[in-house]
Design a protein around this motif. Structure first.
Motif, PDB file in Angstrom:
ATOM      1  N   TYR A  56       7.933  -5.925  -7.588  1.00 13.95           N
ATOM      2  CA  TYR A  56       7.361  -5.042  -6.579  1.00 13.95           C
ATOM      3  C   TYR A  56       6.289  -4.150  -7.200  1.00 13.95           C
ATOM      4  N   ARG A  57       5.202  -3.965  -6.446  1.00 13.68           N
ATOM      5  CA  ARG A  57       4.151  -3.043  -6.856  1.00 13.68           C
ATOM      6  C   ARG A  57       3.785  -2.176  -5.658  1.00 13.68           C
ATOM      7  N   TYR A  58       3.881  -0.848  -5.828  1.00  6.48           N
ATOM      8  CA  TYR A  58       3.570   0.103  -4.764  1.00  6.48           C
ATOM      9  C   TYR A  58       2.343   0.934  -5.142  1.00  6.48           C
ATOM     10  N   ALA A  59       1.428   1.074  -4.187  1.00  7.01           N
ATOM     11  CA  ALA A  59       0.219   1.864  -4.438  1.00  7.01           C
ATOM     12  C   ALA A  59       0.402   3.338  -4.089  1.00  7.01           C
ATOM     13  N   GLY A  60       1.558   3.706  -3.565  1.00 13.27           N
ATOM     14  CA  GLY A  60       1.819   5.109  -3.255  1.00 13.27           C
ATOM     15  C   GLY A  60       0.895   5.682  -2.201  1.00 13.27           C
ATOM     16  N   GLY A  61       0.424   4.798  -1.277  1.00  7.74           N
ATOM     17  CA  GLY A  61      -0.471   5.262  -0.230  1.00  7.74           C
ATOM     18  C   GLY A  61      -1.910   5.447  -0.685  1.00  7.74           C
ATOM     19  N   LYS A  62      -2.231   4.986  -1.906  1.00  7.07           N
ATOM     20  CA  LYS A  62      -3.580   5.149  -2.452  1.00  7.07           C
ATOM     21  C   LYS A  62      -4.248   3.786  -2.571  1.00  7.07           C
ATOM     22  N   ASP A  85       2.552   2.956   9.080  1.00  2.00           N
ATOM     23  CA  ASP A  85       3.816   2.435   9.612  1.00  2.00           C
ATOM     24  C   ASP A  85       5.015   2.987   8.851  1.00  2.00           C
ATOM     25  N   GLY A  86       4.842   3.212   7.554  1.00  5.13           N
ATOM     26  CA  GLY A  86       5.958   3.704   6.752  1.00  5.13           C
ATOM     27  C   GLY A  86       6.381   5.113   7.085  1.00  5.13           C
ATOM     28  N   ILE A  87       5.465   5.919   7.669  1.00  7.51           N
ATOM     29  CA  ILE A  87       5.823   7.304   8.007  1.00  7.51           C
ATOM     30  C   ILE A  87       6.044   7.459   9.515  1.00  7.51           C
ATOM     31  N   ALA A  88       6.204   6.327  10.212  1.00 10.89           N
ATOM     32  CA  ALA A  88       6.420   6.366  11.665  1.00 10.89           C
ATOM     33  C   ALA A  88       7.590   7.256  12.077  1.00 10.89           C
ATOM     34  N   PRO A  89       8.720   7.237  11.362  1.00 14.25           N
ATOM     35  CA  PRO A  89       9.826   8.126  11.770  1.00 14.25           C
ATOM     36  C   PRO A  89       9.418   9.600  11.780  1.00 14.25           C
ATOM     37  N   ARG A  90       8.586  10.018  10.833  1.00 16.00           N
ATOM     38  CA  ARG A  90       8.140  11.416  10.812  1.00 16.00           C
ATOM     39  C   ARG A  90       7.191  11.696  11.976  1.00 16.00           C
ATOM     40  N   VAL A  91       6.344  10.732  12.297  1.00 14.05           N
ATOM     41  CA  VAL A  91       5.444  10.905  13.443  1.00 14.05           C
ATOM     42  C   VAL A  91       6.263  11.025  14.726  1.00 14.05           C
ATOM     43  N   ALA A  92       7.282  10.161  14.857  1.00 13.92           N
ATOM     44  CA  ALA A  92       8.153  10.210  16.033  1.00 13.92           C
ATOM     45  C   ALA A  92       8.880  11.547  16.120  1.00 13.92           C
ATOM     46  N   GLU A  93       9.306  12.053  14.984  1.00 16.06           N
ATOM     47  CA  GLU A  93       9.998  13.350  14.948  1.00 16.06           C
ATOM     48  C   GLU A  93       9.084  14.474  15.410  1.00 16.06           C
ATOM     49  N   ILE A  94       7.840  14.468  14.928  1.00 16.60           N
ATOM     50  CA  ILE A  94       6.879  15.492  15.339  1.00 16.60           C
ATOM     51  C   ILE A  94       6.599  15.392  16.837  1.00 16.60           C
ATOM     52  N   ALA A  95       6.459  14.165  17.341  1.00 14.10           N
ATOM     53  CA  ALA A  95       6.203  13.982  18.772  1.00 14.10           C
ATOM     54  C   ALA A  95       7.359  14.532  19.609  1.00 14.10           C
ATOM     55  N   ARG A  96       8.587  14.274  19.176  1.00 10.51           N
ATOM     56  CA  ARG A  96       9.745  14.801  19.923  1.00 10.51           C
ATOM     57  C   ARG A  96       9.782  16.324  19.871  1.00 10.51           C
ATOM     58  N   LEU A 108       0.835  -1.194   0.000  1.00  9.02           N
ATOM     59  CA  LEU A 108       0.000   0.000   0.000  1.00  9.02           C
ATOM     60  C   LEU A 108       0.872   1.248   0.000  1.00  9.02           C
ATOM     61  N   ALA A 109       2.017   1.175   0.641  1.00  9.30           N
ATOM     62  CA  ALA A 109       2.901   2.325   0.796  1.00  9.30           C
ATOM     63  C   ALA A 109       3.562   2.702  -0.535  1.00  9.30           C
ATOM     64  N   SER A 110       4.351   3.758  -0.505  1.00  9.68           N
ATOM     65  CA  SER A 110       5.168   4.156  -1.647  1.00  9.68           C
ATOM     66  C   SER A 110       6.601   3.737  -1.359  1.00  9.68           C
ATOM     67  N   PRO A 111       7.463   3.669  -2.372  1.00 11.74           N
ATOM     68  CA  PRO A 111       8.862   3.284  -2.119  1.00 11.74           C
ATOM     69  C   PRO A 111       9.539   4.201  -1.106  1.00 11.74           C
ATOM     70  N   GLU A 112       9.151   5.484  -1.099  1.00  9.20           N
ATOM     71  CA  GLU A 112       9.794   6.444  -0.202  1.00  9.20           C
ATOM     72  C   GLU A 112       9.429   6.210   1.263  1.00  9.20           C
ATOM     73  N   THR A 113       8.242   5.649   1.522  1.00  5.31           N
ATOM     74  CA  THR A 113       7.794   5.455   2.902  1.00  5.31           C
ATOM     75  C   THR A 113       7.688   3.978   3.265  1.00  5.31           C
ATOM     76  N   ASP A 114       8.331   3.123   2.493  1.00  2.87           N
ATOM     77  CA  ASP A 114       8.271   1.681   2.744  1.00  2.87           C
ATOM     78  C   ASP A 114       9.218   1.322   3.879  1.00  2.87           C
ATOM     79  N   ASN A 115       8.665   1.151   5.089  1.00  4.93           N
ATOM     80  CA  ASN A 115       9.506   0.855   6.241  1.00  4.93           C
ATOM     81  C   ASN A 115      10.066  -0.559   6.215  1.00  4.93           C
ATOM     82  N   SER A 116       9.572  -1.407   5.299  1.00  2.00           N
ATOM     83  CA  SER A 116      10.119  -2.763   5.188  1.00  2.00           C
ATOM     84  C   SER A 116      11.300  -2.806   4.228  1.00  2.00           C
ATOM     85  N   GLN A 117      11.614  -1.647   3.617  1.00  2.00           N
ATOM     86  CA  GLN A 117      12.744  -1.555   2.689  1.00  2.00           C
ATOM     87  C   GLN A 117      12.690  -2.676   1.650  1.00  2.00           C
ATOM     88  N   ARG A 118      11.587  -2.633   0.884  1.00  2.00           N
ATOM     89  CA  ARG A 118      11.356  -3.632  -0.164  1.00  2.00           C
ATOM     90  C   ARG A 118      11.406  -5.042   0.408  1.00  2.00           C
TER      91      ARG A 118
END
Length: 326
Positions: free
Chosen positions: A71-77, A229-240, A38-48
């Motif tokens: 690999y097929r990515y839906a880009g979050g859509k 899950d793929g954008i978790a690092p950004r969520v963590a950054e905002i929380a900090r 479902l994620a995009s390559p840029e936010t794929d926390n499983s690293q392909r």
């Protein structure tokens, strides 16, 4: 034609005849595994799906020789998933690995014959992916994160971490909103008000960063979803940045700077999925492979993040932690 030339002609004809008489050796095609995100390559926390690939390597597979990945990515859509699943079917992959519920649902809708491995999903029976965990029937099997109390447990841990917690932001995939109603009853029992925020793309986080102070929340909670899950690092950054405690559904988010998680390892579920792919490529039938529940849930705590946001961790949380990052 000279006698010599006639001899050469006869020899050539004989060789051609022999070549035609020898049956061609059929080359076995390399099995192909489609991976649907479902994620995009840029936010794929499983690293392909690196853990999936490593798991297959440990089982004796060599990428490019005994297995090939598509690999097929839906880009979050989510609306793109059915088309991408159909594309994998048309490309004649041997197995489809679906990362998350929406990807698994799209894969199941696209084929009744190609095996589909869930890697992972929440509750596949209630979500309509399989009829039975022990004998899934159909063409879908894999790993499930079944635990009816796990989401409530995460919220309770956040309340225990911050006893004065009265308002929490919950970030949720819009497609899952109706399926996480247990959080509402848990929040009421804990005396906590939930501010629901539906994640619809990167712009949601940009707006969140601007609005957090006026929302007056005292913590951030993310609901498990490949989309989030793929954008978790950004969520963590905002929380900090906002000096807010945060809780996540995978420990990888805590390793990336989140405060805590109560979860199983995403990498572990991917390795479990690899064993399904291995057996299916060897000829097993998906309907005969029981759905596995994810491994033991663990509390992971990042003390560096706690210090950074000025939070004193209660001894009761420290005593429960299975892993502490210092």
């Amino acid at each position: 034609m000279t006698t010599w030339n006639r001899a050469w002609a006869r020899a050539g004809a004989l060789l051609i005849g022999l070549a035609l008489a020898i049956p061609a050796v059929a080359q076995t095609p390399v099995p192909r595994v489609g991976i649907l995100f479902l994620a995009s390559p840029e936010t794929d926390n499983s690293q392909r799906a690196v853990a999936l690939r490593e798991g297959l390597r440990e089982l004796g597979h060599v990428e490019g020789q005994t297995v090939v990945f598509e690999y097929r990515y839906a880009g979050g859509k989510p609306e793109r998933l059915p088309g991408l699943a159909t594309d994998l079917v048309k490309s004649r992959v041997d197995v489809i690995v679906a990362v998350g519920f929406q990807a698994a649902l799209a894969a199941k809708g696209a084929t009744k014959s190609i095996p589909v491995v869930m890697a992972p999903v929440g509750d596949p029976v209630n979500q309509g992916l399989v009829t039975n965990l022990a004998r899934p029937e159909g063409n879908v099997t894999g790993v499930a994160l079944i635990s009816p109390d796990v989401r409530s447990k995460r919220l309770a841990l956040l309340k225990e971490m911050v006893p004065k917690l009265t308002r929490v932001l919950v970030l949720v995939n819009p497609a899952q909103r109706s399926g996480v109603t247990e959080l509402d009853s848990t929040a009421a029992r804990l005396g906590v008000r939930i501010e629901w925020v539906e994640f619809k793309g990167p712009e949601t986080l940009d707006a969140l960063r601007r609005r957090l102070r006026e929302m007056q929340v005292q913590g951030i909670y993310t609901v498990e979803s490949p989309l989030i899950d793929g954008i978790a690092p950004r969520v963590a950054e905002i929380a900090r940045e906002q000096r807010l405690p945060s809780v996540f559904p995978f420990k990888e988010a805590v390793e990336g700077g989140g405060l805590m998680s109560y979860a199983t390892s995403f990498a572990d579920t991917q390795r479990r999925a690899a064993s399904y792919v291995h057996r299916l490529l060897k000829g097993a039938r998906p309907g005969d492979l029981a759905v596995e529940q994810a491994g033991r849930f663990e509390l992971v705590l990042n003390l560096k993040t706690a210090k950074a946001i000025g939070l004193t961790v209660p001894p009761s949380i420290l005593a429960q932690a299975d892993q502490i990052i210092e």
